[in-house]
Design a protein around this motif. Structure first.
Motif, mmCIF file in Angstrom:
data_model
loop_
_atom_site.group_PDB
_atom_site.id
_atom_site.type_symbol
_atom_site.label_atom_id
_atom_site.label_comp_id
_atom_site.label_asym_id
_atom_site.label_seq_id
_atom_site.Cartn_x
_atom_site.Cartn_y
_atom_site.Cartn_z
ATOM 1 N N ILE A 156 45.128 45.157 33.926
ATOM 2 C CA ILE A 156 46.460 45.619 34.310
ATOM 3 C C ILE A 156 46.693 46.938 33.600
ATOM 4 O O ILE A 156 46.434 47.062 32.394
ATOM 5 C CB ILE A 156 47.543 44.605 33.905
ATOM 6 C CG1 ILE A 156 47.397 43.315 34.713
ATOM 7 C CG2 ILE A 156 48.941 45.194 34.096
ATOM 8 C CD1 ILE A 156 48.250 42.179 34.212
ATOM 9 N N TYR A 205 46.834 46.427 39.288
ATOM 10 C CA TYR A 205 46.053 45.241 38.942
ATOM 11 C C TYR A 205 44.763 45.255 39.746
ATOM 12 O O TYR A 205 44.784 45.456 40.966
ATOM 13 C CB TYR A 205 46.850 43.968 39.250
ATOM 14 C CG TYR A 205 45.998 42.729 39.440
ATOM 15 C CD1 TYR A 205 45.269 42.200 38.380
ATOM 16 C CD2 TYR A 205 45.904 42.100 40.676
ATOM 17 C CE1 TYR A 205 44.473 41.067 38.553
ATOM 18 C CE2 TYR A 205 45.125 40.965 40.855
ATOM 19 C CZ TYR A 205 44.404 40.456 39.790
ATOM 20 O OH TYR A 205 43.622 39.355 39.955
ATOM 21 N N TRP A 244 42.326 36.158 41.757
ATOM 22 C CA TRP A 244 41.631 36.704 40.580
ATOM 23 C C TRP A 244 40.265 36.067 40.533
ATOM 24 O O TRP A 244 40.170 34.888 40.201
ATOM 25 C CB TRP A 244 42.424 36.406 39.315
ATOM 26 C CG TRP A 244 41.793 36.925 38.045
ATOM 27 C CD1 TRP A 244 40.770 37.820 37.940
ATOM 28 C CD2 TRP A 244 42.151 36.555 36.703
ATOM 29 N NE1 TRP A 244 40.475 38.039 36.621
ATOM 30 C CE2 TRP A 244 41.299 37.288 35.841
ATOM 31 C CE3 TRP A 244 43.094 35.692 36.144
ATOM 32 C CZ2 TRP A 244 41.351 37.160 34.448
ATOM 33 C CZ3 TRP A 244 43.166 35.574 34.767
ATOM 34 C CH2 TRP A 244 42.300 36.306 33.929
ATOM 35 N N PHE A 255 53.279 37.747 33.133
ATOM 36 C CA PHE A 255 51.994 37.495 33.760
ATOM 37 C C PHE A 255 51.592 36.077 33.411
ATOM 38 O O PHE A 255 51.733 35.652 32.259
ATOM 39 C CB PHE A 255 50.936 38.494 33.260
ATOM 40 C CG PHE A 255 51.355 39.926 33.386
ATOM 41 C CD1 PHE A 255 51.306 40.584 34.599
ATOM 42 C CD2 PHE A 255 51.834 40.619 32.275
ATOM 43 C CE1 PHE A 255 51.702 41.904 34.717
ATOM 44 C CE2 PHE A 255 52.231 41.934 32.378
ATOM 45 C CZ PHE A 255 52.168 42.586 33.610
ATOM 46 N N HIS A 312 38.795 42.441 35.374
ATOM 47 C CA HIS A 312 40.044 42.947 35.931
ATOM 48 C C HIS A 312 40.970 43.395 34.804
ATOM 49 O O HIS A 312 40.947 42.843 33.694
ATOM 50 C CB HIS A 312 40.743 41.862 36.759
ATOM 51 C CG HIS A 312 40.153 41.696 38.131
ATOM 52 N ND1 HIS A 312 38.816 41.687 38.373
ATOM 53 C CD2 HIS A 312 40.756 41.531 39.351
ATOM 54 C CE1 HIS A 312 38.594 41.522 39.671
ATOM 55 N NE2 HIS A 312 39.750 41.438 40.277
ATOM 56 N N LEU A 360 42.055 41.604 31.236
ATOM 57 C CA LEU A 360 42.443 40.224 31.523
ATOM 58 C C LEU A 360 41.332 39.244 31.162
ATOM 59 O O LEU A 360 40.180 39.417 31.553
ATOM 60 C CB LEU A 360 42.787 40.084 33.006
ATOM 61 C CG LEU A 360 44.079 40.791 33.418
ATOM 62 C CD1 LEU A 360 44.199 40.840 34.935
ATOM 63 C CD2 LEU A 360 45.289 40.099 32.807
ATOM 64 N N GLU A 361 41.726 38.221 30.414
ATOM 65 C CA GLU A 361 40.845 37.121 30.037
ATOM 66 C C GLU A 361 41.643 35.831 30.119
ATOM 67 O O GLU A 361 42.846 35.815 29.817
ATOM 68 C CB GLU A 361 40.319 37.301 28.610
ATOM 69 C CG GLU A 361 39.567 38.592 28.364
ATOM 70 C CD GLU A 361 39.204 38.777 26.896
ATOM 71 O OE1 GLU A 361 39.624 37.911 26.081
ATOM 72 O OE2 GLU A 361 38.540 39.766 26.567
ATOM 73 N N LEU A 414 46.278 35.187 39.480
ATOM 74 C CA LEU A 414 47.135 35.804 38.476
ATOM 75 C C LEU A 414 48.505 36.030 39.092
ATOM 76 O O LEU A 414 48.616 36.649 40.158
ATOM 77 C CB LEU A 414 46.577 37.143 38.003
ATOM 78 C CG LEU A 414 47.461 37.868 36.979
ATOM 79 C CD1 LEU A 414 47.391 37.165 35.621
ATOM 80 C CD2 LEU A 414 47.087 39.335 36.846
#
Length: 297
Positions: free
Chosen positions: A159, A215, A147, A235, A157, A193-194, A244
């Motif tokens: 999901i 992803y 990632w 996750f 990014h 995503l963070e 990730l």
């Protein structure tokens, strides 16, 4: 010992310890799997058996018999035997031994196969109860991916769940699963995503996430996943770490307010003598074929 398999322009490396995937490269040659930097996390893709997650104080019972077992079980630290090794696939096997019986008083056969296909990599697991008594267990996969993914540096990014669902989250407390569920972090199946998402440990979804997800960056190369007999998903990363984990499970950590019995843990499977259960993760790598990995393709 390491085993390299190759085919369809792709390569994977699997270690006998834990039958654990060590490397996964698409047709463009880029490394997709996290490489286990111990500064963050030394794992790469452990198989979780005979429990998924943590037991309170590492103590649990099997049919009333007390045992001590660390988080995610012992299979990931055991040496598996190679049953078959060919160009495209390798099949590993772990059976009960004096060491496993001391921690888990049941006889079993666990087979793990890694196979390259025209689409990507398939990882299968089969559990056979070779004991004369019922075999309760959990099984999960814990692969970690880069990632950002190669070719997507600097891009946000996401999901995306194949169902477009908004599953509720089961929070963890001290590594154990709470029964109350909180609002979904997904919006119409999408999760941006963070690092801050993981400040309180993994995101765990005990139901409703479906059997497929993708992803990666929204406008670039993505990994696509399909799961078989793995109804729970988690996750995880360490906040700020460059990986990730995408973890499909059949089983989970003990309930915070539950007892020690393995049989009472969420997602536990019980096989009768001679019965088997199979599980699989299919990873589509076609976005990482040679010439297809650039952003925007």
């Amino acid at each position: 010992m390491m085993h390299q398999i190759s085919g369809f322009g792709r390569r994977a490396v699997i270690h006998d310890t834990g039958a654990e995937l060590q490397s996964l490269r698409g047709g463009d040659g880029a490394e997709l799997l996290w490489q286990g930097d111990p500064q963050w996390w030394s794992g790469r893709s452990p198989v979780l058996f005979p429990i998924v997650g943590r037991a309170k104080d590492d103590h649990l019972t099997v049919a009333g018999e007390p045992v001590v077992m660390a988080q995610h079980g012992f299979a990931r630290r055991q040496t598996f035997r190679v049953i078959e090794a060919a160009e495209h696939h390798v099949l590993h096997e772990l059976t009960a031994s004096d060491a496993t019986l001391a921690a888990y008083p049941r006889r079993f056969r666990l087979r793990i196969e890694h196979r390259l296909t025209a689409e990507g990599l398939s990882i299968g697991a089969e559990v056979l109860n070779t004991d004369a008594r019922a075999l309760p267990f959990g099984l999960g996969f814990h692969p970690a991916f880069q990632w950002p993914l190669p070719g997507a540096e600097g891009a946000p990014h996401v999901i995306n769940l194949g169902t477009g669902a908004e599953p509720l989250q089961n929070p963890l407390s001290g590594g154990l699963l709470r029964r109350d569920r909180t609002a979904s972090p997904f919006t119409q199946g999408r999760l941006a995503l963070e690092a801050d998402l993981f400040r309180n440990d993994a995101l765990v979804f005990s139901e409703g996430a479906g059997e497929a997800l993708s992803y990666g960056p929204e406008t670039g190369p993505q990994l696509r996943f399909r799961f078989e007999n793995l109804p729970l998903i988690a996750f995880w990363t360490r906040p700020g770490a460059p990986f990730l984990c995408i973890e499909p499970w059949h089983g989970a950590a003990a309930w915070t307010d539950g007892g020690a019995a393995l049989e009472d843990r969420p997602g536990t499977i019980t096989l009768q003598p001679g019965e088997t259960a199979g599980f699989a993760v299919h990873i589509d790598l076609q976005d990482f074929d040679a010439g297809r990995g650039a952003m925007g393709r």
